[in-house]
Write a protein that holds these residues in place. Structure first.
Motif, short mmCIF file in Angstrom:
data_model
loop_
_atom_site.label_atom_id
_atom_site.label_comp_id
_atom_site.label_asym_id
_atom_site.label_seq_id
_atom_site.Cartn_x
_atom_site.Cartn_y
_atom_site.Cartn_z
N GLN A 393 39.64 64.15 53.21
CA GLN A 393 40.13 63.80 51.87
C GLN A 393 39.23 64.39 50.80
O GLN A 393 38.00 64.28 50.89
N GLU A 394 39.85 65.01 49.79
CA GLU A 394 39.09 65.55 48.67
C GLU A 394 39.62 64.96 47.37
O GLU A 394 40.84 64.83 47.17
N LEU A 395 38.71 64.63 46.48
CA LEU A 395 39.04 64.07 45.19
C LEU A 395 38.35 64.91 44.13
O LEU A 395 37.19 65.30 44.31
N ARG A 396 39.04 65.22 43.03
CA ARG A 396 38.42 65.99 41.95
C ARG A 396 38.33 65.12 40.71
O ARG A 396 39.33 64.55 40.28
N VAL A 397 37.14 65.03 40.15
CA VAL A 397 36.89 64.11 39.04
C VAL A 397 36.05 64.78 37.97
O VAL A 397 35.40 65.82 38.20
N VAL A 398 36.03 64.17 36.80
CA VAL A 398 35.12 64.55 35.71
C VAL A 398 33.94 63.59 35.76
O VAL A 398 34.12 62.37 35.66
N ALA A 399 32.74 64.12 35.91
CA ALA A 399 31.57 63.27 36.14
C ALA A 399 31.38 62.21 35.06
O ALA A 399 31.16 61.03 35.35
N ALA A 400 31.48 62.62 33.81
CA ALA A 400 31.20 61.71 32.71
C ALA A 400 32.27 60.62 32.56
O ALA A 400 32.07 59.64 31.85
N GLU A 401 33.41 60.80 33.25
CA GLU A 401 34.50 59.82 33.15
C GLU A 401 34.70 59.05 34.44
O GLU A 401 35.71 58.35 34.61
N THR A 402 33.75 59.14 35.37
CA THR A 402 33.92 58.56 36.70
C THR A 402 32.95 57.41 36.93
O THR A 402 31.75 57.52 36.65
N ASP A 403 33.47 56.30 37.46
CA ASP A 403 32.67 55.12 37.75
C ASP A 403 32.16 55.19 39.19
O ASP A 403 32.95 55.31 40.15
N ALA A 404 30.86 55.11 39.36
CA ALA A 404 30.26 55.23 40.68
C ALA A 404 30.73 54.12 41.61
O ALA A 404 31.01 54.35 42.80
N ALA A 405 30.85 52.90 41.09
CA ALA A 405 31.27 51.78 41.94
C ALA A 405 32.69 51.99 42.47
O ALA A 405 32.99 51.69 43.63
N ALA A 406 33.56 52.54 41.62
CA ALA A 406 34.93 52.80 42.05
C ALA A 406 34.96 53.85 43.15
O ALA A 406 35.74 53.74 44.11
N LEU A 407 34.12 54.87 43.04
CA LEU A 407 34.06 55.89 44.09
C LEU A 407 33.54 55.30 45.40
O LEU A 407 34.05 55.62 46.48
N ARG A 408 32.55 54.42 45.31
CA ARG A 408 32.02 53.80 46.52
C ARG A 408 33.08 52.94 47.20
O ARG A 408 33.20 52.94 48.42
N ARG A 409 33.87 52.22 46.40
CA ARG A 409 34.94 51.40 46.98
C ARG A 409 35.98 52.28 47.66
O ARG A 409 36.48 51.97 48.75
N LEU A 410 36.31 53.41 47.04
CA LEU A 410 37.29 54.33 47.62
C LEU A 410 36.78 54.91 48.93
O LEU A 410 37.53 55.06 49.90
N ALA A 411 35.50 55.22 48.98
CA ALA A 411 34.91 55.81 50.18
C ALA A 411 34.83 54.79 51.32
O ALA A 411 34.96 55.15 52.50
N GLY A 412 34.61 53.53 50.97
CA GLY A 412 34.48 52.50 52.00
C GLY A 412 33.28 52.76 52.88
O GLY A 412 32.16 52.90 52.38
N ASP A 413 33.52 52.85 54.20
CA ASP A 413 32.41 53.10 55.12
C ASP A 413 32.18 54.58 55.37
O ASP A 413 31.39 54.96 56.23
N ARG A 414 32.89 55.44 54.62
CA ARG A 414 32.72 56.89 54.80
C ARG A 414 31.59 57.41 53.91
O ARG A 414 31.42 56.95 52.77
N PRO A 415 30.84 58.39 54.39
CA PRO A 415 29.86 59.03 53.51
C PRO A 415 30.56 59.84 52.42
O PRO A 415 31.74 60.19 52.56
N ILE A 416 29.84 60.14 51.35
CA ILE A 416 30.38 60.93 50.24
C ILE A 416 29.68 62.29 50.21
O ILE A 416 28.45 62.37 50.31
N VAL A 417 30.48 63.35 50.09
CA VAL A 417 29.94 64.70 49.85
C VAL A 417 30.31 65.05 48.42
O VAL A 417 31.50 65.18 48.09
N LEU A 418 29.32 65.20 47.59
CA LEU A 418 29.53 65.48 46.17
C LEU A 418 29.31 66.97 45.92
O LEU A 418 28.23 67.50 46.20
#
Length: 483
Positions: A393-418
């Motif tokens: 899964q790939e997601l494209r976001v604008v850094a200044a408009e993105t909430d870190a907590a929301a990204l963590r919830r979306l990732a769940g138990d998966r690691p994040i590659v930024l």
């Protein structure tokens, strides 16, 4: 009363124009027949190889020795592969590998592709020494921050291109690597003594001159110690005293695009800029990308008018046109090298990847690509890991408009590659990385200029030294995510 035909043809012989669309319009071919030096191809002129070859053939029907130029640097600046990204890594990756023979092979492969399409001048390599991490326009287009390394690879790049029968144009003299402004939008200043330029910025130009570069491109930068208040493009002290007399360059001096604000604003328009550049010692005037027949005629009229009112000497314009003709003769006389499989570029990009930290446990990650605006030089070319991912899964976001907590919830138990470009100066980028890494396993893939900045808490920091298609593939392979 019309222009003197002889003077009009003389002026046309110093101009590198452009045209819109994939097919040269009649006026573009007619101007070539009337003496125009040539045209530059941009992404809007490129649809597929067959179409490009047909376009260059149409231009040669206007005059066999027409110059057809292109900005094909590999890496982040590509015109032939603007729809997909280049199959070659750029200069920063080649400099990181530091295999001079590889750099020559990559550039010879690029040159062979250009020659096969009827393109005769590559407005490359970029030989600027990128000493400013904040440089907004050079960055990964540079072989690095060490003048000695940059000089060696610059000479190899020139040798490779010209072995393929394509004239190299080393840029941007006397060095754009220390700027923190983009000359497309303003006039950058490099306020250092000449001794610093000689030690830091000029060695690669000495190397490409020694390697026989057929052309050198000017920089629209202000160097007060040399140029006063104007750009180097309008400085006789830079183009004649320094480049020709001190460094012994005998080829064609090509201007960077005169439509750029670093030149046009300083001169009061493209026509006056053309006159000032010729007077300073430039030979071939690149008008820019937004060109039509009317603009070409206005520039010609300005040059002819300057010959009449004494702003230009006829001998200077004849000298310029003569050097352009010599460049055209060189391109016609040199045989093309056979094409090289593009697997060369992908293998090279893989060698450039650097990993700091631990890449284990990257099972089914959430890949997050941070939006980064492209420079005018780069254009809107696709980049990132997306085309190379297999079931990830790939997601494209604008850094200044993105909430870190929301990204963590979306990732769940998966690691994040930024994945990002120039993360250290991307608005909101460092803050987002730090917030994510504080509570989640994060791997960062930096596809821009590798600054000194490293975020705290990340599992791994991966540097690709560029964002070409080849760089993206290499990163996906290193991460174990490639299909």
């Amino acid at each position: 009363m019309g222009l003197d035909p002889g003077l009009r043809r003389l002026a046309l012989g110093t101009l590198l124009a452009a045209y819109p669309g994939p097919i040269p319009p009649d006026w573009a071919v007619d101007l070539v027949a009337e003496g125009l030096a040539g045209h530059t191809l941009f992404g809007t002129n490129v649809h597929d190889p067959g179409q490009v070859a047909a376009s260059t053939a149409a231009l040669r029907a206007g005059r066999p020795d027409v110059l057809v130029a292109i900005d094909e640097e590999g890496g982040d600046v590509t015109r032939l592969a603007h729809a997909t990204g280049s199959p070659y890594p750029g200069n920063a990756a080649l400099g990181a590998i530091d295999d001079v023979a590889l750099t020559r092979r990559v550039y010879e492969a690029i040159g062979a592709e250009l020659a096969g399409l009827g393109i005769t001048v590559d407005l490359a390599p970029t030989v600027d020494v990128n000493t400013a991490d904040e440089n907004p326009v050079i960055g990964t287009r540079s072989f690095g921050a060490d003048p000695v390394r940059v000089a060696a690879h610059s000479a190899a790049a020139v040798a490779g291109l010209q072995a393929a029968g394509v004239a190299a144009c080393a840029k941007h003299f006397p060095g754009h690597g220390a700027t923190v402004a983009d000359s497309h939008y303003e006039l950058p200043t490099v306020d250092v003594p000449l001794d610093v330029l000689r030690e830091r910025d000029l060695p690669p130009f000495a190397a490409v001159v020694a390697a026989g570069a057929q052309a050198v491109m000017t920089a629209h930068i202000r160097v007060p110690a040399l140029t006063g208040d104007g750009p180097a493009t309008f400085s006789r002290r830079v183009l004649v005293d320094l480049l020709r007399h001190e460094y012994g360059f005998t080829g064609a001096v090509i201007t960077d695009a005169l439509e750029m604000k670093g030149a046009a604003v300083a001169a009061g328009g493209v026509g006056p800029a053309a006159v000032r550049a010729l007077a300073a010692g430039a030979d071939l005037l690149c008008i820019g990308a937004q060109v039509d027949a009317e603009l070409v005629e206005r520039v010609v009229e300005e040059i002819v008018g300057a010959l009449a009112d004494g702003r230009l000497e006829r001998a200077r314009v004849e000298e310029a046109a003569g050097r352009v003709a010599a460049l055209a003769a060189w391109t016609r006389a040199t045989g093309a090298a056979p094409a090289t499989p593009t697997t060369l570029g992908y293998a090279a990009a893989r060698r450039a990847v650097r990993v700091e930290g631990e890449l284990s446990a990257l099972d089914r990650p959430l890949v997050v690509q941070l939006h980064t605006a492209s420079t005018i030089a780069e254009g809107r070319v696709p980049w990132g890991l997306g085309p190379h991912l297999d079931g990830v899964q790939e997601l494209r976001v604008v850094a200044a408009e993105t909430d870190a907590a929301a990204l963590r919830r979306l990732a769940g138990d998966r690691p994040i590659v930024l994945v990002g470009r120039h993360l250290h100066r991307l608005p909101g980028g460092p803050e987002l990385v730090t917030a994510l890494a504080a509570a989640h396993p994060v791997t960062v893939v930096e596809m821009g200029w590798p600054a000194r900045w490293r975020p705290a808490g990340v599992r791994a920091f991966v540097t690709t030294y560029g964002a070409s298609h080849a760089n993206g593939r290499a990163a996906a392979e290193v991460l174990g995510l490639a299909g």
